[in-house]
Design a protein around this motif. Structure first.
Motif, short mmCIF file in Angstrom:
data_model
loop_
_atom_site.label_atom_id
_atom_site.label_comp_id
_atom_site.label_asym_id
_atom_site.label_seq_id
_atom_site.Cartn_x
_atom_site.Cartn_y
_atom_site.Cartn_z
N ASP A 48 44.27 36.52 40.84
CA ASP A 48 45.17 37.39 40.09
C ASP A 48 46.62 37.01 40.36
N PRO A 49 47.41 36.79 39.32
CA PRO A 49 48.81 36.41 39.51
C PRO A 49 49.63 37.48 40.23
N PHE A 50 49.24 38.75 40.11
CA PHE A 50 49.94 39.80 40.85
C PHE A 50 49.71 39.65 42.36
N ALA A 51 48.53 39.18 42.75
CA ALA A 51 48.26 38.95 44.18
C ALA A 51 49.16 37.84 44.70
N VAL A 52 49.30 36.77 43.92
CA VAL A 52 50.18 35.66 44.30
C VAL A 52 51.62 36.15 44.40
N ALA A 53 52.07 36.91 43.40
CA ALA A 53 53.45 37.42 43.39
C ALA A 53 53.70 38.37 44.55
N SER A 54 52.71 39.18 44.89
CA SER A 54 52.85 40.13 45.99
C SER A 54 53.06 39.41 47.32
N SER A 84 50.87 31.39 47.98
CA SER A 84 49.42 31.25 47.77
C SER A 84 49.14 30.70 46.37
N SER A 85 50.13 30.09 45.77
CA SER A 85 50.02 29.65 44.37
C SER A 85 49.01 28.52 44.16
N ARG A 86 48.61 27.82 45.20
CA ARG A 86 47.66 26.71 45.04
C ARG A 86 46.21 27.13 45.29
N VAL A 125 47.54 46.79 49.13
CA VAL A 125 46.57 45.84 49.65
C VAL A 125 47.27 44.85 50.58
N ARG A 126 48.41 44.33 50.15
CA ARG A 126 49.17 43.38 50.98
C ARG A 126 49.52 44.02 52.31
N SER A 127 49.95 45.25 52.28
CA SER A 127 50.32 45.96 53.50
C SER A 127 49.13 46.09 54.44
N ARG A 128 47.97 46.42 53.91
CA ARG A 128 46.77 46.54 54.75
C ARG A 128 46.37 45.20 55.34
#
Length: 143
Positions: free
Chosen positions: A51-57, A65-67, A126-129
């Motif tokens: 998910d691109p939002f996961a990469v952006a986060s 984590s773009s690769r 999620v990133r925070s956790r």
């Protein structure tokens, strides 16, 4: 060097349902923190594109984590070199409950943020956790 680094496993495999958000985020954070000392990877039962939002986060906190690419758990079945598997999804039908080929499987349920995709806050939660250092270390320790 902090003593905690001596307690890290030799390899960690993060797993969730799709390998699109939680497990690749955990993989990227663990590699950022311990990538030279620990082999780290992530998988999903039914992989979907990351998910691109996961990469952006993660990019917001300086982790690239773009690769990363989503990977199927089938690539890792019977792979004896995984010492610790960490299951990140909540209990439910179709979600992994264990990884039978690792000597240690830990459950670390992180809520899915797919429902809150429009409100990007879900990815920050999620990133925070995942990025809480004590959580990363606690999830990889022997119990």
């Amino acid at each position: 060097m902090p003593k905690i680094l001596d307690e890290l496993p030799g390899s960690v495999l993060f797993a969730c349902t799709h390998n699109a958000i939680r497990s690749p985020m955990a993989e990227a954070v663990m590699k950022y923190l311990h990538g030279r000392r620990v082999y780290v990877d992530s998988v999903g039962l039914r992989p979907l594109p990351i998910d691109p939002f996961a990469v952006a986060s993660l990019d917001e906190i300086g982790i690239d984590s773009s690769r990363q690419e989503a990977k199927s758990i089938l690539r890792f079945l019977a792979r004896k070199s995984i010492s610790t598997a960490v299951i990140l999804c909540e209990d439910g039908p179709g979600n992994p409950r264990m990884y039978p080929f690792a000597p240690r499987t830990l459950r670390w349920p992180v809520p899915s943020c797919e429902i809150s995709r429009i409100a990007r806050i879900g990815f920050s939660i999620v990133r925070s956790r995942i990025t809480t250092p004590s959580s990363i270390i606690r999830s990889t320790r022997s119990q």
